[in-house]
Motif scaffolding. Structure first.
Motif, PDB file in Angstrom:
ATOM      1  N   SER A  52      -2.378 -11.759   4.516  1.00  9.59           N
ATOM      2  CA  SER A  52      -3.565 -10.978   4.146  1.00  9.59           C
ATOM      3  C   SER A  52      -3.211  -9.498   4.117  1.00  9.59           C
ATOM      4  N   GLY A  53      -4.160  -8.699   3.639  1.00  6.57           N
ATOM      5  CA  GLY A  53      -3.949  -7.260   3.587  1.00  6.57           C
ATOM      6  C   GLY A  53      -3.872  -6.641   4.966  1.00  6.57           C
ATOM      7  N   ALA A  54      -4.757  -7.083   5.859  1.00 11.08           N
ATOM      8  CA  ALA A  54      -4.742  -6.535   7.220  1.00 11.08           C
ATOM      9  C   ALA A  54      -3.402  -6.823   7.893  1.00 11.08           C
ATOM     10  N   ASN A  77      -0.766  -4.506   6.602  1.00 11.07           N
ATOM     11  CA  ASN A  77      -0.878  -3.179   7.222  1.00 11.07           C
ATOM     12  C   ASN A  77      -0.443  -3.207   8.690  1.00 11.07           C
ATOM     13  N   PHE A 104      -9.978   2.355   3.967  1.00 10.82           N
ATOM     14  CA  PHE A 104     -10.169   1.011   4.529  1.00 10.82           C
ATOM     15  C   PHE A 104      -8.814   0.314   4.584  1.00 10.82           C
ATOM     16  N   GLY A 160      -8.411  -2.735   6.853  1.00 13.64           N
ATOM     17  CA  GLY A 160      -8.496  -4.095   7.368  1.00 13.64           C
ATOM     18  C   GLY A 160      -9.365  -4.201   8.599  1.00 13.64           C
ATOM     19  N   GLU A 187      -4.429   5.287   0.943  1.00 10.24           N
ATOM     20  CA  GLU A 187      -4.725   4.568  -0.297  1.00 10.24           C
ATOM     21  C   GLU A 187      -4.709   5.604  -1.417  1.00 10.24           C
ATOM     22  N   GLU A 191     -12.682   0.548  -0.956  1.00  7.04           N
ATOM     23  CA  GLU A 191     -13.949   0.296  -0.248  1.00  7.04           C
ATOM     24  C   GLU A 191     -14.698   1.613  -0.042  1.00  7.04           C
ATOM     25  N   ASP A 201      -1.065   2.039   1.134  1.00 10.27           N
ATOM     26  CA  ASP A 201      -1.793   0.770   1.174  1.00 10.27           C
ATOM     27  C   ASP A 201      -2.153   0.403  -0.258  1.00 10.27           C
ATOM     28  N   VAL A 236      -3.009  -2.677  -1.135  1.00  8.65           N
ATOM     29  CA  VAL A 236      -3.643  -4.005  -1.047  1.00  8.65           C
ATOM     30  C   VAL A 236      -4.617  -4.214  -2.211  1.00  8.65           C
ATOM     31  N   GLN A 237      -5.393  -3.180  -2.529  1.00  9.63           N
ATOM     32  CA  GLN A 237      -6.358  -3.314  -3.625  1.00  9.63           C
ATOM     33  C   GLN A 237      -5.799  -2.764  -4.946  1.00  9.63           C
ATOM     34  N   LYS A 276      -4.189  -9.295  -1.897  1.00 15.06           N
ATOM     35  CA  LYS A 276      -5.124  -9.582  -2.997  1.00 15.06           C
ATOM     36  C   LYS A 276      -4.490 -10.152  -4.284  1.00 15.06           C
TER      37      LYS A 276
HETATM   38  C1  PLP Z   1      -7.057  -1.048   0.688  1.00  9.17           C
HETATM   39  C2  PLP Z   1      -7.248  -2.273   1.533  1.00  9.17           C
HETATM   40  N1  PLP Z   1      -6.443  -2.480   2.588  1.00  9.17           N
HETATM   41  C3  PLP Z   1      -6.568  -3.552   3.375  1.00  9.17           C
HETATM   42  C4  PLP Z   1      -7.538  -4.502   3.134  1.00  9.17           C
HETATM   43  C5  PLP Z   1      -7.656  -5.692   4.032  1.00  9.17           C
HETATM   44  O1  PLP Z   1      -7.241  -6.821   3.353  1.00  9.17           O
HETATM   45  P1  PLP Z   1      -7.639  -8.295   3.901  1.00  9.17           P
HETATM   46  O2  PLP Z   1      -9.110  -8.420   3.741  1.00  9.17           O
HETATM   47  O3  PLP Z   1      -6.857  -9.223   3.014  1.00  9.17           O
HETATM   48  O4  PLP Z   1      -7.205  -8.350   5.319  1.00  9.17           O
HETATM   49  C6  PLP Z   1      -8.405  -4.332   2.047  1.00  9.17           C
HETATM   50  C7  PLP Z   1      -9.469  -5.308   1.796  1.00  9.17           C
HETATM   51  O5  PLP Z   1     -10.410  -5.092   1.093  1.00  9.17           O
HETATM   52  C8  PLP Z   1      -8.255  -3.187   1.223  1.00  9.17           C
HETATM   53  O6  PLP Z   1      -9.052  -2.977   0.183  1.00  9.17           O
END
Ligand code: PLP
Length: 395
Positions: free
Chosen positions: A93-95, A98, A127, A129, A179, A184, A212, A214-215, A241
């Motif tokens: 996952s993204g969290a 990170n 954001f 996680g 980011e 978010e 980051d 992730v998005q 993602k």
């Molecule tokens: C920029 C960013 N980092 C981290 C996350 C966390 O990802 P996850 O929900 O897969 O843990 C998100 C989730 O929306 C995100 O947008």
């Protein structure tokens, strides 16, 4: 209901998807301009992804990271080629991606800089996680409330303020986490000059720059990774993602020089990088490259942004329209929640980013016709005061 009530859910349940279209239980169709929060970048029911996953399902699901998985090497080398980085770690996952980056930065600072209590600078409105470390890194109070005591070692400063970064820097500073487009937090692309200054500051002070992605990663902004719009080369990036198009996956990539920090036994996961996830990720990357999707995203993103500006800018309800590639935010002068509900009734799925921003993350394979339909529906919902009154009164 046996579920925790931690999610506020809409009253629509989807049963089928194809490209940028979703079907609900009653057979009604919807344009999907949320992509499961920026995940299904290649659309639903993608033939090559479905085929690759089914083949792998019949072959092997899971063996753990106690054994070599050749697909991991293949995906890692594709990601390193596209990013210019030198090492990959896979998670779910993204969290988690990170978390891996935070752990890598702390360990590196302890070993390289002889720092006892490493600190990481993050930004307001970010954001990262929902785990304890990543929610502490996140620059939004609402995700932290009630979860203390929070881990030490994070300092949050205003976004786009290089002086604040300089003031927060001290000999304990290990990394800056950012980011490039706050997702978010309202779809705010960082300015070119701020990112340049930040990268220079990191270089000068031997601080790791962690982006980051992730998005923003995997083509969402029209480059493989959003940092590539800014002419910088971060030390670490994090992904999730779009890399799995809906199959759970996360990844952390870092420069070659950081590889030795995660020596055997330092970090790990049971599921991360399993053959199912790796097959999907490999196919996602190959499809984006073979179909020249990054070029398409740039063109479609420009077209969508311009069309939205042309149709909506005059409305009193609209304060700003901004974005990068197919990651677009419309900042409104009123709450976004009723508008999202109205749009859902009209047959289009959209997302909020904070209280007042309508976030649009269509799949990268969206057609121009679907973009035009979306502009029309969004204009109706955002600019029509009578409809909004009905919705607000109706709760
Ligand atoms: C920029 C960013 N980092 C981290 C996350 C966390 O990802 P996850 O929900 O897969 O843990 C998100 C989730 O929306 C995100 O947008």
């Amino acid at each position: 209901m046996s579920l925790f009530p931690n999610y506020i859910k809409y009253d629509v349940s989807f049963v089928k998807g194809e490209g940028a279209v979703l079907w609900d239980e009653a057979g009604k169709t919807y344009l999907d301009f949320g992509s499961g929060i920026g995940v299904t970048n290649l659309g639903h029911h993608h033939p090559a992804l479905t085929h690759a996953l089914i083949q792998q399902i019949h072959q092997l699901w899971h063996v753990s990271n106690l054994f070599p998985i050749s697909l991991q090497e293949e995906v890692a080398s594709l990601l390193c080629r596209h990013s210019g980085l030198g090492a990959a770690f896979f998670c779910n996952s993204g969290a988690e991606a990170n978390e891996a980056a935070i752990k890598l930065a702390r360990k590196w600072a302890k070993e390289e800089k002889k720092v006892l209590e490493p600190e990481i600078i993050t930004f307001e409105g970010s954001f990262h996680g929902r785990t304890l470390a990543t929610l502490t890194a996140t620059g939004q109070e609402k995700v932290k409330t009630g979860f203390g005591p929070l881990p030490a070692g994070f300092i949050t400063v205003p976004f786009e303020n290089i002086d604040a970064v300089k003031q927060a820097t001290n000999p304990q500073t290990a990394a800056i986490l950012l980011e490039m487009v706050k997702g978010e937090g309202g779809v705010y692309p960082a300015s070119y000059s701020f990112v340049q200054e930040l990268a220079n500051w990191c270089e000068k002070n031997n601080i790791l720059l962690i982006v980051d992605e992730v998005q923003t990663g995997i083509g969402r902004t029209g480059e493989w990774f959003s940092f590539q719009h800014y002419g910088i080369w971060p030390d670490v990036i994090t992904l999730a993602k779009g890399l799995g198009n809906g199959f759970p996956i996360g990844a952390m990539l870092a420069k070659e020089a950081l590889k030795p920090v995660f020596r055997p036994g330092t970090h790990g996961t049971t599921f991360g990088g399993n053959p199912l996830a790796m097959t999907v990720a490999k196919t996602v990357l190959t499809e984006i490259e073979n179909n020249n999707l990054l070029h398409d995203v740039k063109e479609k993103g420009r077209y969508f942004l311009e069309s939205l500006k042309e149709e909506l800018s005059d409305s009193e309800a609209v304060i700003a329209i901004r974005g990068l590639g197919l990651m677009i935010g419309i900042q409104l002068s009123k709450p976004v929640a009723p508008i999202i509900k109205q749009l859902l009734k009209q047959g289009i799925v959209t997302l909020p980013a904070g209280e007042n921003v309508l976030r649009l993350l269509p799949p990268l394979v969206v057609t121009y016709e679907q973009l035009n339909q979306a502009v029309h529906l969004i204009k109706e919902a955002v600019c029509e005061p009578t409809q909004l009154t009905i919705i607000q009164n109706g709760g």
